[in-house]
Design a protein around this motif. Sequence first.
Motif, PDB file in Angstrom:
ATOM      1  N   ALA A  52       0.828  -1.217   0.000  1.00  0.00           N
ATOM      2  CA  ALA A  52       0.000   0.000   0.000  1.00  0.00           C
ATOM      3  C   ALA A  52       0.858   1.262   0.000  1.00  0.00           C
ATOM      4  O   ALA A  52       0.509   2.265  -0.608  1.00  0.00           O
ATOM      5  CB  ALA A  52      -0.926  -0.011   1.218  1.00  0.00           C
ATOM      6  N   LYS A  53       1.992   1.218   0.711  1.00  0.00           N
ATOM      7  CA  LYS A  53       2.820   2.434   0.797  1.00  0.00           C
ATOM      8  C   LYS A  53       3.956   2.461  -0.205  1.00  0.00           C
ATOM      9  O   LYS A  53       4.769   3.368  -0.189  1.00  0.00           O
ATOM     10  CB  LYS A  53       3.550   2.565   2.119  1.00  0.00           C
ATOM     11  N   LYS A  54       4.080   1.385  -0.988  1.00  0.00           N
ATOM     12  CA  LYS A  54       5.228   1.224  -1.900  1.00  0.00           C
ATOM     13  C   LYS A  54       6.523   1.294  -1.089  1.00  0.00           C
ATOM     14  O   LYS A  54       7.491   1.977  -1.457  1.00  0.00           O
ATOM     15  CB  LYS A  54       5.220   2.284  -3.001  1.00  0.00           C
ATOM     16  N   ARG A  55       6.556   0.564  -0.002  1.00  0.00           N
ATOM     17  CA  ARG A  55       7.706   0.586   0.898  1.00  0.00           C
ATOM     18  C   ARG A  55       8.608  -0.601   0.592  1.00  0.00           C
ATOM     19  O   ARG A  55       8.120  -1.722   0.418  1.00  0.00           O
ATOM     20  CB  ARG A  55       7.199   0.479   2.333  1.00  0.00           C
ATOM     21  N   PRO A  56       9.929  -0.392   0.519  1.00  0.00           N
ATOM     22  CA  PRO A  56      10.823  -1.531   0.310  1.00  0.00           C
ATOM     23  C   PRO A  56      10.632  -2.563   1.428  1.00  0.00           C
ATOM     24  O   PRO A  56      10.529  -2.174   2.599  1.00  0.00           O
ATOM     25  CB  PRO A  56      12.222  -0.905   0.393  1.00  0.00           C
ATOM     26  N   PRO A 139       3.798   1.372  10.076  1.00  0.00           N
ATOM     27  CA  PRO A 139       4.675   2.488   9.713  1.00  0.00           C
ATOM     28  C   PRO A 139       3.817   3.746   9.667  1.00  0.00           C
ATOM     29  O   PRO A 139       2.609   3.689   9.891  1.00  0.00           O
ATOM     30  CB  PRO A 139       5.128   2.104   8.309  1.00  0.00           C
ATOM     31  N   SER A 140       4.443   4.871   9.363  1.00  0.00           N
ATOM     32  CA  SER A 140       3.679   6.093   9.170  1.00  0.00           C
ATOM     33  C   SER A 140       2.779   5.930   7.939  1.00  0.00           C
ATOM     34  O   SER A 140       3.141   5.239   6.983  1.00  0.00           O
ATOM     35  CB  SER A 140       4.641   7.261   8.986  1.00  0.00           C
ATOM     36  N   ALA A 141       1.607   6.574   7.998  1.00  0.00           N
ATOM     37  CA  ALA A 141       0.582   6.370   6.964  1.00  0.00           C
ATOM     38  C   ALA A 141       0.772   7.337   5.797  1.00  0.00           C
ATOM     39  O   ALA A 141      -0.009   8.263   5.593  1.00  0.00           O
ATOM     40  CB  ALA A 141      -0.806   6.543   7.575  1.00  0.00           C
ATOM     41  N   ASN A 142       1.856   7.125   5.048  1.00  0.00           N
ATOM     42  CA  ASN A 142       2.156   7.973   3.885  1.00  0.00           C
ATOM     43  C   ASN A 142       2.774   7.087   2.820  1.00  0.00           C
ATOM     44  O   ASN A 142       3.212   5.973   3.125  1.00  0.00           O
ATOM     45  CB  ASN A 142       3.159   9.067   4.282  1.00  0.00           C
ATOM     46  N   LEU A 143       2.809   7.590   1.589  1.00  0.00           N
ATOM     47  CA  LEU A 143       3.560   6.855   0.569  1.00  0.00           C
ATOM     48  C   LEU A 143       5.033   6.917   0.948  1.00  0.00           C
ATOM     49  O   LEU A 143       5.503   7.937   1.472  1.00  0.00           O
ATOM     50  CB  LEU A 143       3.346   7.487  -0.801  1.00  0.00           C
ATOM     51  N   PRO A 147       6.320  12.982   3.251  1.00  0.00           N
ATOM     52  CA  PRO A 147       6.217  13.361   4.663  1.00  0.00           C
ATOM     53  C   PRO A 147       5.158  12.502   5.364  1.00  0.00           C
ATOM     54  O   PRO A 147       4.148  12.151   4.753  1.00  0.00           O
ATOM     55  CB  PRO A 147       5.758  14.816   4.607  1.00  0.00           C
ATOM     56  N   SER A 148       5.400  12.172   6.628  1.00  0.00           N
ATOM     57  CA  SER A 148       4.396  11.443   7.401  1.00  0.00           C
ATOM     58  C   SER A 148       3.108  12.256   7.475  1.00  0.00           C
ATOM     59  O   SER A 148       3.132  13.477   7.355  1.00  0.00           O
ATOM     60  CB  SER A 148       4.915  11.192   8.821  1.00  0.00           C
ATOM     61  N   SER A 149       1.993  11.550   7.688  1.00  0.00           N
ATOM     62  CA  SER A 149       0.690  12.212   7.743  1.00  0.00           C
ATOM     63  C   SER A 149       0.418  12.717   9.156  1.00  0.00           C
ATOM     64  O   SER A 149       0.480  11.947  10.111  1.00  0.00           O
ATOM     65  CB  SER A 149      -0.412  11.226   7.346  1.00  0.00           C
TER      66      SER A 149
END
Length: 339
Positions: A52-56, A139-143, A147-149
């Motif tokens: 969802a966040k495109k996080r590695p 994690p923080s709810a951002n792509l 910046p974090s939301s």
Amino acid sequence: MIIAKSEEFTNPLVEAAQIIRKGGLVVFPTETVYGLGANALDAKAALKIFKAKKRPVNNPLIVHIAEKKDIKKIVASVPAMAQKLIDKFWPGPLTIIFKKKEIIPNEVTAGLETVAVRLPNHALARAFIREAGVPIAAPSANLSGRPSSTEASHAKKDLGKKPIFILDGGRSKFGVESTIINILENPPVILRQGAVTREALQKVLGQVAVLNSKNSKIISPGTRYRHYAPRTKLALIGSSWQASPKEIELTIIKYHLKNKKVGVLGTRENYHFYKKADRVLLLGSQKNLPTCAVNLYKSFRDFDRFGDVDLILAEIFPEKELGAVIMDRLRRAAENYSC
Ligand code: TXA
Ligand code: MG
């Protein structure tokens, strides 16, 4: 009493908890920034976060608990130093690294033997975790990289292309993430500066090291990536915080000669230096660093939303207390860019 089916989920907490137990994702508020949560005991659910966040997938997640006693279920042991920190800072914006128990899947910790744990000081966050009945990886709810939301609307903008359940708790109190400390090292190392200041930790622990690019042998996976950045280019200006406003003033003129539009991210006290700027966003007063921290990520996002400057020039803050945290985030945002 018969409860009509349509009223089954009149309580958003109950609905959020049910989504978690079914392996889904929920955005929830904390006192630092919004989190994107999943059941921390469910590898498949945790993997949905990365997508969802495109996080590695090699960047591990923080596990959130609702009560101090819940720590025993997920960590192998609680060293004396960690207990000291728990007594002093939990619930609150301090994340502590522990040796993990088997029950925490490798997907959550990106294969590490350790797990990062935090007990938020936020009534809605804790009620949500309690209701879910499982620890929440979040994690923080951002792509990834953004910046974090600090408001529900930020999370919706970044993650809401597909329907996502959001618990809205208003604006975050701190606006910067939790501090992450590794007490398994000697001396303990701050892996990420955050809402609990280095000075506050030193009072409890004595000597504390801070991870930076010069001693990056000590690994905190998340610190490898460009982070917390607006899409608009950002540069930190000035040789010191006293010199910064005057140097920004001169830099604005220099950029105008190149036909570039310039924004300034500064403090109220220095507003008069920025009259020539094309847009000025003020974080607050230098005398009120918590307010400056709260406004930081929102200002990044606002510059992107207005989209009317080529470059943001950011003022330098004194490198102590929350000023050091603001500087850490500004430096990361400015990485790969200098002017
Ligand atoms: O305030 C916060 O900490 C927010 C709220 C939602 O709790 N969460 C947050 O999570 O900022 P995230 O994923 O955006 O940042 C967590 C950082 C990452 O840099 C990650 O690499 C690091 O924590 N981390 C997680 N587990 C770790 C571990 N076992 N060892 C070292 N670093 C770890
Ligand atoms: Mg993050």
